[in-house]
Motif scaffolding. Structure first.
Motif, PDB file in Angstrom:
ATOM      1  N   GLY A  37       0.813  -1.226   0.011  1.00 33.27           N
ATOM      2  CA  GLY A  37       0.105   0.107  -0.239  1.00 33.27           C
ATOM      3  C   GLY A  37       0.949   1.204   0.188  1.00 33.27           C
ATOM      4  N   CYS A  38       1.055   1.909   1.148  1.00 38.03           N
ATOM      5  CA  CYS A  38       1.765   3.174   1.185  1.00 38.03           C
ATOM      6  C   CYS A  38       3.157   3.039   1.154  1.00 38.03           C
ATOM      7  CB  CYS A  38       1.331   3.828   2.495  1.00 38.03           C
ATOM      8  SG  CYS A  38       2.125   2.819   4.003  1.00 38.03           S
ATOM      9  N   GLU A  39       3.708   1.964   1.368  1.00 42.64           N
ATOM     10  CA  GLU A  39       5.135   1.623   1.448  1.00 42.64           C
ATOM     11  C   GLU A  39       5.904   2.572   2.256  1.00 42.64           C
ATOM     12  OE1 GLU A  39       6.908   0.826  -2.364  1.00 42.64           O
ATOM     13  OE2 GLU A  39       5.347  -0.632  -3.014  1.00 42.64           O
ATOM     14  N   GLY A  41       5.162   2.536   5.950  1.00 40.24           N
ATOM     15  CA  GLY A  41       4.829   2.331   7.241  1.00 40.24           C
ATOM     16  C   GLY A  41       3.418   2.736   7.942  1.00 40.24           C
ATOM     17  N   GLU A  42       2.604   3.221   7.317  1.00 39.76           N
ATOM     18  CA  GLU A  42       1.299   4.042   7.794  1.00 39.76           C
ATOM     19  C   GLU A  42       0.179   3.291   7.531  1.00 39.76           C
ATOM     20  OE1 GLU A  42       1.208   7.924   5.867  1.00 39.76           O
ATOM     21  OE2 GLU A  42       3.058   8.347   6.878  1.00 39.76           O
ATOM     22  N   CYS A  43       0.059   2.297   6.565  1.00 38.94           N
ATOM     23  CA  CYS A  43      -1.452   1.667   6.484  1.00 38.94           C
ATOM     24  C   CYS A  43      -1.414   0.316   7.101  1.00 38.94           C
ATOM     25  CB  CYS A  43      -1.826   1.667   4.758  1.00 38.94           C
ATOM     26  SG  CYS A  43      -0.499   0.285   3.855  1.00 38.94           S
ATOM     27  N   GLY A  44      -0.216  -0.339   7.128  1.00 41.51           N
ATOM     28  CA  GLY A  44      -0.356  -1.850   7.661  1.00 41.51           C
ATOM     29  C   GLY A  44      -0.719  -2.921   6.701  1.00 41.51           C
ATOM     30  N   VAL A  45      -1.132  -2.696   5.685  1.00 37.78           N
ATOM     31  CA  VAL A  45      -1.628  -3.853   4.886  1.00 37.78           C
ATOM     32  C   VAL A  45      -0.176  -4.813   4.501  1.00 37.78           C
ATOM     33  CG1 VAL A  45      -3.294  -2.607   3.622  1.00 37.78           C
ATOM     34  CG2 VAL A  45      -1.089  -2.517   2.438  1.00 37.78           C
ATOM     35  N   CYS A  46       0.833  -4.394   4.474  1.00 42.03           N
ATOM     36  CA  CYS A  46       2.033  -5.233   4.083  1.00 42.03           C
ATOM     37  C   CYS A  46       2.406  -6.038   5.423  1.00 42.03           C
ATOM     38  CB  CYS A  46       3.348  -4.249   3.751  1.00 42.03           C
ATOM     39  SG  CYS A  46       3.871  -3.249   5.033  1.00 42.03           S
ATOM     40  N   ASN A  56       5.535  -3.949   9.824  1.00 37.59           N
ATOM     41  CA  ASN A  56       5.153  -3.640   8.629  1.00 37.59           C
ATOM     42  C   ASN A  56       6.428  -4.065   7.668  1.00 37.59           C
ATOM     43  OD1 ASN A  56       2.759  -2.499   9.212  1.00 37.59           O
ATOM     44  ND2 ASN A  56       3.968  -0.387   9.909  1.00 37.59           N
ATOM     45  N   CYS A  58       7.128  -3.260   4.787  1.00 34.32           N
ATOM     46  CA  CYS A  58       7.686  -2.287   3.863  1.00 34.32           C
ATOM     47  C   CYS A  58       8.780  -1.318   4.755  1.00 34.32           C
ATOM     48  CB  CYS A  58       6.590  -1.148   3.221  1.00 34.32           C
ATOM     49  SG  CYS A  58       5.915  -0.122   4.741  1.00 34.32           S
TER      50      CYS A  58
HETATM   51  S1  FES Z   1       2.723  -0.708   2.581  1.00 36.03           S
HETATM   52 FE1  FES Z   1       1.625   0.581   4.226  1.00 36.03          FE
HETATM   53  S2  FES Z   1       2.654   0.010   5.887  1.00 36.03           S
HETATM   54 FE2  FES Z   1       3.869  -1.154   4.624  1.00 36.03          FE
END
Ligand code: FES
Ligand code: FES
Length: 166
Positions: A37-39, A41-46, A56, A58
């Motif tokens: 997702g955000c790459e 550290g903000e969204c948590g999808v990774c 995370n 990413c």
């Molecule tokens: S891709 Fe969003 S926290 Fe890693």
């Protein structure tokens, strides 16, 4: 560089750039179940589990996890008819899944939480999932899913994968 990674209990020998993140190495080696997702550290999808603890991916240098245990959502599947772990079943049954983009991360965070704390309070659950954003839904069904997962794990005697020797 090339190194052995332990991913979902299997050793994988992977070629990678020394500056690559764990997310990049996982996805480039076919682990597309780990979402990007955000790459930042903000969204948590990774999220993946590193030695059982959510991180995370990413934000982690791949080189720093060599020899450590990495678990993706595929690492939680069961050898039964459904192929789903009790935590995955709970998310499906309680409606914690909408588009599913954030779900692998949430399931992994839930699994890790319940491994350490089989009967979490609402606050414990919200704290655990604090870094995992869902764009589809309110969080009530996700909370319900975690509670149902706790019940299922308790009923099945499978509080954690570690306790089952996996
Ligand atoms: S891709 Fe969003 S926290 Fe890693
Ligand atoms: S289910 Fe769609 S982002 Fe969470």
């Amino acid at each position: 560089m090339k190194a052995d990674f332990i991913i979902n209990g299997r050793r994988e020998s992977l070629e990678f750039d020394s500056r690559a993140t764990l997310l990049e190495v996982l996805r480039n080696s076919g682990h597309r179940e780990v979402k990007s997702g955000c790459e930042n550290g903000e969204c948590g999808v990774c999220t993946v589990l590193l030695d059982g603890i959510p991180v995370n991916s990413c934000m982690v240098l791949a080189a720093s996890v060599i020899g450590r245990e990495v678990t993706t959502i595929r690492g939680l599947t069961e050898d039964d008819d459904t192929g789903l772990s009790p935590v995955q079943e709970a998310f499906a049954e309680a409606g914690g899944i909408q588009c599913g983009f954030c779900t692998p991360a949430k399931v992994l965070v839930t699994y890790s939480l319940l491994s350490r704390n089989p009967q979490p309070s609402d606050e414990d659950i919200m704290n655990a999932l604090d870094g995992n954003i869902c764009r589809c839904t309110g969080y009530v069904k996700i909370l319900d899913s975690v509670k149902l997962a706790a019940e299922k794990l308790k009923a099945s005697g499978k509080e954690s994968r570690k306790e089952r020797g996996k």
